[in-house]
Design an enzyme around this catalytic site. Sequence first.
Site, PDB file in Angstrom:
ATOM      1  N   ASP A  85       0.852  -1.184   0.000  1.00 41.32           N
ATOM      2  CA  ASP A  85       0.000   0.000   0.000  1.00 41.32           C
ATOM      3  C   ASP A  85       0.891   1.238   0.000  1.00 41.32           C
ATOM      4  OD1 ASP A  85      -2.444   1.241  -0.027  1.00 41.32           O
ATOM      5  OD2 ASP A  85      -2.615   1.318   2.155  1.00 41.32           O
ATOM      6  N   TYR A 110       1.164   5.697  -0.555  1.00 41.32           N
ATOM      7  CA  TYR A 110       0.745   6.880   0.222  1.00 41.32           C
ATOM      8  C   TYR A 110       0.968   8.059  -0.705  1.00 41.32           C
ATOM      9  CZ  TYR A 110       0.922   9.395   4.832  1.00 41.32           C
ATOM     10  OH  TYR A 110       0.703  10.178   5.943  1.00 41.32           O
ATOM     11  N   HIS A 163      -3.640  13.839   0.799  1.00 43.78           N
ATOM     12  CA  HIS A 163      -3.890  12.886   1.884  1.00 43.78           C
ATOM     13  C   HIS A 163      -2.728  12.875   2.882  1.00 43.78           C
ATOM     14  CE1 HIS A 163      -4.961   9.253   4.059  1.00 43.78           C
ATOM     15  NE2 HIS A 163      -3.810   8.713   3.735  1.00 43.78           N
ATOM     16  N   ARG A 188       0.382  14.386  13.496  1.00 44.64           N
ATOM     17  CA  ARG A 188       1.573  15.038  14.041  1.00 44.64           C
ATOM     18  C   ARG A 188       1.387  16.550  13.973  1.00 44.64           C
ATOM     19  NH1 ARG A 188       2.960  10.986  10.576  1.00 44.64           N
ATOM     20  NH2 ARG A 188       2.994  12.503   8.886  1.00 44.64           N
ATOM     21  N   GLU A 202     -10.277   3.867   3.413  1.00 44.11           N
ATOM     22  CA  GLU A 202      -9.381   4.584   2.519  1.00 44.11           C
ATOM     23  C   GLU A 202      -9.764   4.196   1.101  1.00 44.11           C
ATOM     24  OE1 GLU A 202      -5.198   4.179   3.710  1.00 44.11           O
ATOM     25  OE2 GLU A 202      -5.621   5.706   5.239  1.00 44.11           O
ATOM     26  N   GLU A 225      -9.080   3.837  -2.545  1.00 49.95           N
ATOM     27  CA  GLU A 225      -7.821   3.695  -3.272  1.00 49.95           C
ATOM     28  C   GLU A 225      -8.048   3.006  -4.617  1.00 49.95           C
ATOM     29  OE1 GLU A 225      -4.689   1.975  -0.994  1.00 49.95           O
ATOM     30  OE2 GLU A 225      -5.318   2.927   0.887  1.00 49.95           O
ATOM     31  N   ASP A 281      -9.158   0.238   1.785  1.00 51.46           N
ATOM     32  CA  ASP A 281      -8.200  -0.164   2.814  1.00 51.46           C
ATOM     33  C   ASP A 281      -8.756   0.263   4.180  1.00 51.46           C
ATOM     34  OD1 ASP A 281      -5.786  -0.977   4.019  1.00 51.46           O
ATOM     35  OD2 ASP A 281      -4.976   1.053   3.858  1.00 51.46           O
ATOM     36  N   ARG A 336      -8.293   3.819  13.112  1.00 50.26           N
ATOM     37  CA  ARG A 336      -7.353   4.911  13.372  1.00 50.26           C
ATOM     38  C   ARG A 336      -6.811   4.906  14.791  1.00 50.26           C
ATOM     39  NH1 ARG A 336      -5.852   5.883   8.359  1.00 50.26           N
ATOM     40  NH2 ARG A 336      -7.608   6.463   7.045  1.00 50.26           N
ATOM     41  N   GLN A 356      -4.216   2.147  14.947  1.00 47.65           N
ATOM     42  CA  GLN A 356      -3.077   2.578  14.140  1.00 47.65           C
ATOM     43  C   GLN A 356      -2.228   3.637  14.846  1.00 47.65           C
ATOM     44  OE1 GLN A 356      -4.349   4.202  10.356  1.00 47.65           O
ATOM     45  NE2 GLN A 356      -2.281   4.759   9.725  1.00 47.65           N
ATOM     46  N   TYR A 373       1.789   2.498  15.436  1.00 46.03           N
ATOM     47  CA  TYR A 373       2.500   2.642  14.160  1.00 46.03           C
ATOM     48  C   TYR A 373       3.933   3.164  14.256  1.00 46.03           C
ATOM     49  CZ  TYR A 373       2.319   7.718  13.316  1.00 46.03           C
ATOM     50  OH  TYR A 373       2.519   9.067  13.360  1.00 46.03           O
ATOM     51  N   LYS A 432      -4.717  -2.006  10.136  1.00 46.20           N
ATOM     52  CA  LYS A 432      -5.045  -2.218   8.730  1.00 46.20           C
ATOM     53  C   LYS A 432      -5.293  -3.689   8.387  1.00 46.20           C
ATOM     54  CE  LYS A 432      -3.631   1.984   7.152  1.00 46.20           C
ATOM     55  NZ  LYS A 432      -4.354   2.845   6.197  1.00 46.20           N
ATOM     56  N   THR A 466      -8.989  -5.816   3.901  1.00 47.11           N
ATOM     57  CA  THR A 466      -8.864  -4.884   2.781  1.00 47.11           C
ATOM     58  C   THR A 466      -9.788  -5.409   1.689  1.00 47.11           C
ATOM     59  OG1 THR A 466      -6.531  -4.538   3.337  1.00 47.11           O
ATOM     60  CG2 THR A 466      -7.254  -3.823   1.148  1.00 47.11           C
ATOM     61  N   THR A 496      -4.767   6.315   0.033  1.00 46.43           N
ATOM     62  CA  THR A 496      -5.990   7.111  -0.061  1.00 46.43           C
ATOM     63  C   THR A 496      -5.885   8.177  -1.137  1.00 46.43           C
ATOM     64  OG1 THR A 496      -6.222   6.860   2.304  1.00 46.43           O
ATOM     65  CG2 THR A 496      -7.601   8.519   1.254  1.00 46.43           C
ATOM     66  N   GLU A 533     -10.107  12.391   7.330  1.00 38.26           N
ATOM     67  CA  GLU A 533      -9.897  13.681   6.674  1.00 38.26           C
ATOM     68  C   GLU A 533     -11.213  14.433   6.508  1.00 38.26           C
ATOM     69  OE1 GLU A 533      -6.894  13.366   3.173  1.00 38.26           O
ATOM     70  OE2 GLU A 533      -7.564  11.336   3.591  1.00 38.26           O
TER      71      GLU A 533
END
Lengths: 407, 407
Positions: free
Chosen positions: B122, B124, B129, B138, B194, B196, B228, B232, B235, B239, B248, B252, B339, B353
């Site tokens: 997967d 990114y 996104h 962050r 997500e 995708e 996907d 959250r 994760q 992560y 995840k 999927t 995503t 989002e």
Amino acid sequence: MNATSWVDGADTGPYGLHHLPYGAFSTAKDPAPRLGVRIGDQILDLRALATGQFFLPWIRPAFHEQGLGGFMAMGPPAWRLVRHQLTELLGDARYRDQSETLLVPVAKARMHLPFQVADYVDFYASEHHATNLGRLFRPDSEPLLPNWKHLPVGYHGRAGTVVPSGTPIVRPRGQRKAPDGAIAFGPSARLDIEAEVGFVVGVGTELGTGVSPDDFAEHVFGAVLVNDWSARDIQAWEYVPLGPFLGKSFATSIGHWVTPLDALAAAKAPAPAQDPEPLPYLRETDRYGFDLSMSVRWNGTEVARPPFAGMYWTPAQMLAHMTVNGASLRTGDLFASGTVSGPDADQRGSFIELTWGGKEPVEVGEGSPRTFLEDGDTVTITATAPAASGGTIGLGEVTGTIQPALE
Amino acid sequence: MNATSWVDGADTGPYGLHHLPYGAFSTAKDPAPRLGVRIGDQILDLRALATGQFFLPWIRPAFHEQGLGGFMAMGPPAWRLVRHQLTELLGDARYRDQSETLLVPVAKARMHLPFQVADYVDFYASEHHATNLGRLFRPDSEPLLPNWKHLPVGYHGRAGTVVPSGTPIVRPRGQRKAPDGAIAFGPSARLDIEAEVGFVVGVGTELGTGVSPDDFAEHVFGAVLVNDWSARDIQAWEYVPLGPFLGKSFATSIGHWVTPLDALAAAKAPAPAQDPEPLPYLRETDRYGFDLSMSVRWNGTEVARPPFAGMYWTPAQMLAHMTVNGASLRTGDLFASGTVSGPDADQRGSFIELTWGGKEPVEVGEGSPRTFLEDGDTVTITATAPAASGGTIGLGEVTGTIQPALE
């Protein structure tokens, strides 16, 4: 149990009657991979036995496959039954007459992947390794991250590049960030190993269920040595925020022989106490690790002796964690421990730790200092475990030689 | 080309003669999965055609398999040849007489995974996104990490939990860290999607080689929609530092139909300019993305329209990056874009989002505000693309309904 085998030399070596690991082999005369069990310096041909109607009819088809998948999927009753029958056969000297049909010398065999790898997961279960890497990769913060003692941190690796021991390892190319901030491209300059122990799932599960750590032996068929080759420069630049990718995915080597869990019964050892106590889904009624003594040789020189018994997270906890979210297991799933490192400097299972980020070279032969792997270098990882007989068994070896990067 | 099909309604819908996606189906009468091509509301039975000796002898065996693996491995000449023959057949009204043998209504078919997933990667690749998630995960640092514009960041996911559209999604359980720092366990409270686009590898490579982005179409068979699913809260806690794992790996979903690259020829569109210029191994002679218009419906209400054309990294660059370290490809490897999010608020392909971390609920029906997924919710992702005929084709859909977590 103190039986002896009629196969010459088997009783005194690492592949005696108490071991009986499974692998896939072929010969020049018969190049189709088939399954076998190692006994001394010989391979007992399981396909030949199945053809000779040695096993029960419902088990035989599994030994006409090229890998262990069919047999592993049959579950513990079949595993125990076959192990019992093979122990009897190899202990019964009347079978010596059939050596020519049943045995193939290891020296004449070509070994293949013992099973088709479904998903490959790599954990990070040694506190010493995680602490060392934290110090090296993130020198300005606490070495152990906040989640580390709450869950066995892990990630998915590339199943398609798991290769059998002996496969040459082509030095990977990739991006890295130079100390001056420039983005460089080329062969990895910090090629490393990770000495690990892997566990192979035999009995899968349905999506949406989980596995208790107490059910470990209902699902896991056996153990295999793993070298998770790692390009530290590629890894350092790519791994935030989604984890290691190309720094690992170029190759992961595994041993030729899968040691069944039953052969590791005498190697069970108490695992370290955990503080804080983990969540209930990670608690074990009978908490144990495996007392495997590993050895890492670099161009023949032993550079480390990582002790597997000290791993903070046990294989049963890894399995429980991996499935607590409902993820299903498949026959052939491989999950590895992550680098095995002990508290002492000579117990570190990766070169980035042994050479402290490449700053303290180790001697790998007279006048041959090393920090990371050079082209032509060979690394061989072995392990031994206490055997039921009172001696030891050897978990085979995983070896690989570095080839230059492609132009 | 402006041909028309004799299959009723095919010419006016998303599955006309210019599309011809491949899938695996079974029926109540014949429950063994077999391959088919979608045309209108019908499935053209490829096994029936192969049995009737329609294809060249060397191609027929691939259409007696239960998945697309054998056909995909044959490479572009076989793909083009079969597509040409199917286009002729479905455009030639003399075949209408054989409808009963050759066609199965979609409404009567059960759909399966169209191919066995080898490795699942997967990426990114959407700048919007990655920027949004950086802000949310962050908040105190630069949203886009230093490596993001130098390489397509990606990671391996769990191939064994890739499921066909329509499979119920059991809410995952797991650890999370509460805002007060306590470690909690239970069903995910921030279950997300997500949206995708995935690409399926047909022609594999040897270990130690790499694939140029210009060779994309030599290896990639086609595209499939991907959801996907992402927990959250799980994760966020797990992560660092090895990336997403249990957040995840529980499931999927992919669409039932794999759209061949040739059907997307008219959807090729210039990809965004890149600054800084990427390293040579990521440079494309003919740089293009695909102009797919995606739609995300939550309990029937369209909540987002992500534009795939704006992805910063193209699928060809993802493929080149994934292999630059020498990692081999296998038939059935699936790599997804990550995503798809556009610059506008209603173009975001994940709920974290769309609801800005759960702080800005969206309405999914009268009086039904949502932040994350509730049990019983259904999410359906669709996409359309410009077709060679001047109209559009539809890339099918990927849908799933949330079931409560197990006790």
